[in-house]
Scaffold this active site. Structure first.
Site, short mmCIF file in Angstrom:
data_model
loop_
_atom_site.label_atom_id
_atom_site.label_comp_id
_atom_site.label_asym_id
_atom_site.label_seq_id
_atom_site.Cartn_x
_atom_site.Cartn_y
_atom_site.Cartn_z
N GLY A 221 0.79 -1.23 0.00
CA GLY A 221 0.00 0.00 0.00
C GLY A 221 0.82 1.27 0.00
O GLY A 221 0.26 2.36 0.02
N PRO A 256 4.73 -4.61 -0.93
CA PRO A 256 4.34 -3.51 -1.81
C PRO A 256 4.34 -3.92 -3.28
O PRO A 256 5.17 -4.72 -3.72
CB PRO A 256 5.43 -2.46 -1.57
CG PRO A 256 6.63 -3.28 -1.18
CD PRO A 256 6.15 -4.57 -0.60
N GLY A 257 3.40 -3.36 -4.02
CA GLY A 257 3.41 -3.50 -5.47
C GLY A 257 3.82 -2.17 -6.07
O GLY A 257 4.92 -1.99 -6.59
N TYR A 294 -10.39 5.75 -11.31
CA TYR A 294 -10.19 6.37 -9.99
C TYR A 294 -10.02 7.88 -10.08
O TYR A 294 -9.64 8.50 -9.10
CB TYR A 294 -8.92 5.83 -9.32
CG TYR A 294 -8.77 4.34 -9.32
CD1 TYR A 294 -9.63 3.53 -8.59
CD2 TYR A 294 -7.74 3.73 -10.04
CE1 TYR A 294 -9.47 2.16 -8.58
CE2 TYR A 294 -7.56 2.36 -10.03
CZ TYR A 294 -8.43 1.57 -9.30
OH TYR A 294 -8.27 0.22 -9.29
N CYS A 319 -14.85 4.92 -27.92
CA CYS A 319 -16.08 5.65 -28.21
C CYS A 319 -16.96 5.78 -26.99
O CYS A 319 -18.05 5.18 -26.90
CB CYS A 319 -16.82 4.95 -29.35
SG CYS A 319 -15.97 5.25 -30.89
N GLU A 320 -16.49 6.51 -26.01
CA GLU A 320 -17.27 6.85 -24.82
C GLU A 320 -16.85 8.25 -24.43
O GLU A 320 -15.66 8.58 -24.49
CB GLU A 320 -16.94 5.90 -23.66
CG GLU A 320 -17.48 4.51 -23.87
CD GLU A 320 -17.56 3.71 -22.57
OE1 GLU A 320 -17.65 4.31 -21.49
OE2 GLU A 320 -17.54 2.48 -22.69
N TYR A 348 -0.23 -1.02 -12.05
CA TYR A 348 -1.65 -1.00 -12.43
C TYR A 348 -1.87 -0.26 -13.75
O TYR A 348 -2.87 0.43 -13.94
CB TYR A 348 -2.49 -0.40 -11.29
CG TYR A 348 -2.19 -1.07 -9.96
CD1 TYR A 348 -2.57 -2.39 -9.74
CD2 TYR A 348 -1.48 -0.42 -8.95
CE1 TYR A 348 -2.26 -3.04 -8.54
CE2 TYR A 348 -1.17 -1.06 -7.75
CZ TYR A 348 -1.57 -2.35 -7.56
OH TYR A 348 -1.26 -2.99 -6.38
#
Ligand code: LLP
Length: 390
Positions: A221, A256-257, A294, A319-320, A348
């Protein structure tokens, strides 16, 4: 914001020429540097990289060579770890609601499973595990947004301290070694305090267990700065405070990542369209999901020119109407064909990419001894390889 070590504008232009865009470009030197900083902060700990942040086996291998163990969340990550050379005893597996079949597979491969329910404990014992861990909710949660807080009130991860003690009893009764007490409070906190508090709490929980486990895993984290001028987490201070709080006779595990890989990587994308205050690039939330999911901030620079500077929204090709990687950023006025670099995308980033709009997965490049392609760009046809037409 500075580019990662060994990566400059020319390197990135070279990568784009050779391998196209969008491409994730990772500096091996920065990954090693972050590992070494953490090692200095936690000299006696088992540093167990959370593979979910970036599973490319080349990056896993690099971390293993530096001395990392591996935390995994799925059979896929265990297999990625094996490909990178990790033995079963160098990995742990901590997952929510895995299938019994997957648990049995993981046990078979000699990986220690941290269970977070009585049912999982039974499955793991039945599968013949002689060592097992338990994930507890330490009552503390923290993270960069609500979506990534995994401890504290209302979190669905981990059992209560009382249930952890009962699960330890159950393991002992079945002749297995309860070898780990695990917790993970959330992702992306930038002050030591919550993790130190969780460590204190975990040590109290250990005091109430029937046996002291070999490992006490305080999770990961650790946050990183995403914006220019943002204060980085002081890992040396964190290490000192955690070590002060850690008063049990067990091996401390940190997991940790993001901290190890986030800052090592830039996402290189090419400008395809320039409009009034908006620029369209070839990477959208199919390539980098964090901004859409996020509202995450990734610094961006135009690598192809320095001036004049103007403010732009940066949109992807999906297409959004929500497909933006950034809003209102001052960058050198882009022209079609320019290269933009999104920073701090090593954690990520690729792992959350998708094939939405039938756009194939991007390429990954490692900068170590020169430029090396560590994952080829998927081809358009490869996306359909499992489709049955007849
Ligand atoms: N250990 C466990 C059990 C975890 O669930 C996680 C992350 C970690 C370790 C590593 O956390 P880190 O050190 O990387 O913060 N996709 C989100 C982050 C989700 C994290 C989930 N669990 C993002 O892009 O911010």
């Amino acid at each position: 914001m500075e580019l990662p070590e060994d990566i400059d504008d020319d390197t990135v232009a070279d990568v784009a020429d050779r391998h196209g865009t969008p491409t994730y470009v990772t500096s091996a030197a920065t990954v090693r540097d972050r590992f070494d900083r953490l090692r200095d902060a936690f000299p006696d700990a088992r540093i167990q990289y959370a593979a979910k942040a970036n599973t490319n086996p080349r990056i896993l291998r690099l971390l293993r060579e530096r001395g990392a163990a591996l935390d995994t969340v799925s059979l896929g990550e265990v297999v990625a770890g094996e490909r990178a050379g990790f033995g079963g005893d160098e990995m742990m597996y901590t997952s929510y609601a895995p299938s019994p079949d997957e648990l049995a597979e993981v046990v078979d491969r000699g990986v220690l499973v941290n269970v977070d329910s009585a049912g999982q404990m039974e499955t793991v014992l039945e599968a013949g595990a002689d060592r097992v861990g338990v994930r507890v909710n330490p009552g503390v949660g923290a993270g960069h947004s609500d979506e990534v807080v995994t401890g504290g009130k209302g979190a669905r991860f981990g059992v209560s301290p009382d249930e952890a003690a009962a699960l330890f009893e159950r393991a002992v009764g079945a002749g297995a070694d309860p070898a780990c007490l695990h917790a993970h409070i959330g992702s992306g906190f930038t002050e030591p305090e919550p993790l130190v508090r969780a460590t204190e709490r975990l040590c109290e929980v250990v005091g109430d267990l029937p046996v002291t486990p070999e490992y006490v895993d305080i999770g990961g984290g650790l946050g990183v700065p995403y914006r220019e001028g943002e204060e980085p987490l002081d890992v040396a201070a964190l290490g000192e405070q955690v070590r002060d709080a850690f008063n049990v006779d067990a091996t401390l595990v940190v997991e940790p990542g993001r901290y190890l890989v986030a800052e090592s990587t830039v996402l290189v994308t090419r400008v395809n369209t320039v409009g009034d205050g908006v620029v369209g690039v070839d990477a959208g939330f199919n390539v980098l999901l964090r901004p859409a999911m996020y509202d995450a901030y990734h610094a961006v620079t135009n690598l192809s020119r320095d001036f004049p500077v103007a403010e732009y929204d940066i949109a992807g090709p999906i297409c959004e109407s929500g497909d933006y990687l950034a809003h209102g950023r001052e960058i050198a006025k882009p022209r079609e064909g320019d290269l933009l670099a999104f920073q701090t995308t090593g954690a990520y980033g690729f792992v959350m990419a998708s094939r939405y709009n039938s756009r194939p997965l991007p390429a990954e490049v490692l900068i170590d001894d020169g430029i090396e392609l560590i994952r080829e760009r998927e081809t358009v046809e490869e996306q359909f390889r499992n489709v049955k037409l007849d």
